[in-house]
Design an enzyme around this catalytic site. Sequence first.
Site, mmCIF file in Angstrom:
data_model
loop_
_atom_site.group_PDB
_atom_site.id
_atom_site.type_symbol
_atom_site.label_atom_id
_atom_site.label_comp_id
_atom_site.label_asym_id
_atom_site.label_seq_id
_atom_site.Cartn_x
_atom_site.Cartn_y
_atom_site.Cartn_z
ATOM 1 N N GLY A 29 -0.214 -17.037 5.238
ATOM 2 C CA GLY A 29 -1.545 -17.642 5.398
ATOM 3 C C GLY A 29 -1.451 -18.931 6.186
ATOM 4 C CB THR A 31 -1.888 -23.370 3.250
ATOM 5 O OG1 THR A 31 -3.319 -23.211 3.275
ATOM 6 C CG2 THR A 31 -1.566 -24.753 2.719
ATOM 7 C CB ALA A 85 -3.816 -19.963 -3.932
ATOM 8 N N GLY A 97 -4.448 -13.069 -1.697
ATOM 9 C CA GLY A 97 -4.586 -11.806 -0.972
ATOM 10 C C GLY A 97 -5.646 -11.823 0.093
ATOM 11 N N GLY A 99 -5.335 -12.996 2.837
ATOM 12 C CA GLY A 99 -4.624 -12.646 4.068
ATOM 13 C C GLY A 99 -3.970 -11.273 3.996
ATOM 14 C CD GLU A 105 0.586 -13.694 -0.267
ATOM 15 O OE1 GLU A 105 0.422 -14.434 0.697
ATOM 16 O OE2 GLU A 105 -0.357 -13.296 -0.977
HETATM 17 O O1 LIG Z 1 -2.853 -14.889 -0.372
HETATM 18 C C1 LIG Z 1 -2.731 -15.159 0.788
HETATM 19 C C2 LIG Z 1 -2.399 -14.162 1.813
HETATM 20 O O2 LIG Z 1 -2.344 -12.885 1.275
HETATM 21 C C3 LIG Z 1 -2.902 -16.566 1.224
HETATM 22 O O3 LIG Z 1 -2.004 -17.365 0.538
HETATM 23 C C4 LIG Z 1 -4.280 -16.994 0.916
HETATM 24 O O4 LIG Z 1 -5.168 -16.096 1.556
HETATM 25 C C5 LIG Z 1 -4.542 -18.408 1.391
HETATM 26 O O5 LIG Z 1 -4.510 -18.437 2.781
HETATM 27 P P1 LIG Z 1 -4.855 -19.746 3.584
HETATM 28 O O6 LIG Z 1 -3.752 -20.702 3.336
HETATM 29 O O7 LIG Z 1 -4.931 -19.285 5.019
HETATM 30 O O8 LIG Z 1 -6.194 -20.248 3.095
#
Ligand SMILES: O=C(CO)[C@H](O)[C@H](O)COP(=O)(O)O
Length: 232
Positions: A29, A31, A85, A97, A99, A105
Amino acid sequence: MSAEALKREAAARALALVEPGMRLGLGTGSTAKHFVALLGEKVRAGLDVVGVPTSEATRAQAEAEGIRLATLDEFPGLDLTVDGADELDDALNLVKGGGGALLREKIVAAASRRMIVIADASKRVPTLGAFPLPIEVVPFGLEATRRAVERAIAVAGASGTLGLRNATDNTPYLTDGGHFILDARLGRIEAPDALAAALATVPGVVEHGLFLGLATGAVIATDDGLVTLGDV
Ligand SMILES: O=C(CO)[C@H](O)[C@H](O)COP(=O)(O)O
C-alpha cells in the site's frame, strides 16, 4: 502536512525499530511503500536485513530498492512486519485489504513476532466498518459463496451490501493469488470477532480483511505529531 508526508513520518518511526539481521515482513500500500523506500536507503547504506514481501507490487519495489528478499518457506518466523491499514481501532483491530493484498498480508503478519501498523490519522476509528471489508473468495461458485457470505454477515449481527471488486478495465479484480474480492459495505462492525468467526465457516472464502489480535503496535502520524498504540 500532506497525507503522504504523514505516512512517511509514520514509516520513518517504524524504521527505527529495525535492527541488523532482522527478518522483516514488508507490507503493501501507499504507506508501506514509504517504509520500503526508507528501508532501501538504509540497506544501500549497509544495513543487513531480509524481507518477505506481502504482494508482487511490494516485491517489485523491494527488489528495485536492493532489499534482499526471501520466502516464508525459507524463514517461517519473522521478527517484525510493518504494514499499513485501511482502519484501526484503539484495541489494534484492523481492516485491511483495500489494496487487495490481505491474504499474504495476514499470513506474513501471523508469522511475525511483532506487527506494527503505520498510518496517518484518517485511519484511526472508534468502530471498524466504515471502510468496506474486503473478503477474498475463489472464483469457482462465486454466486453461492456470495449468498453464504451474506448469511454469515447476518448471523454475526451485521448488515450491508456486498460488491464484487472490479479492476480499472471493469473486469473482476484478481488478487496475487488469483482470487476475487467481495467488498462488504457494513457501516459499522460491532462484533468483529463474531463476524470473523462466521466468515471463516464459509466454503469459498479464502480470507477476510479483519486482522484481530495480530497487530502488536501502531504508529499514527497526526498534524500534531506521532501517536503510538500498543508496544512500539
Ligand atoms: O491492506 C492493504 C493492502 O491490501 C493496505 O495496507 C491498506 O489498504 C492501506 O493502504 P494505504 O497505506 O495505501 O492507505
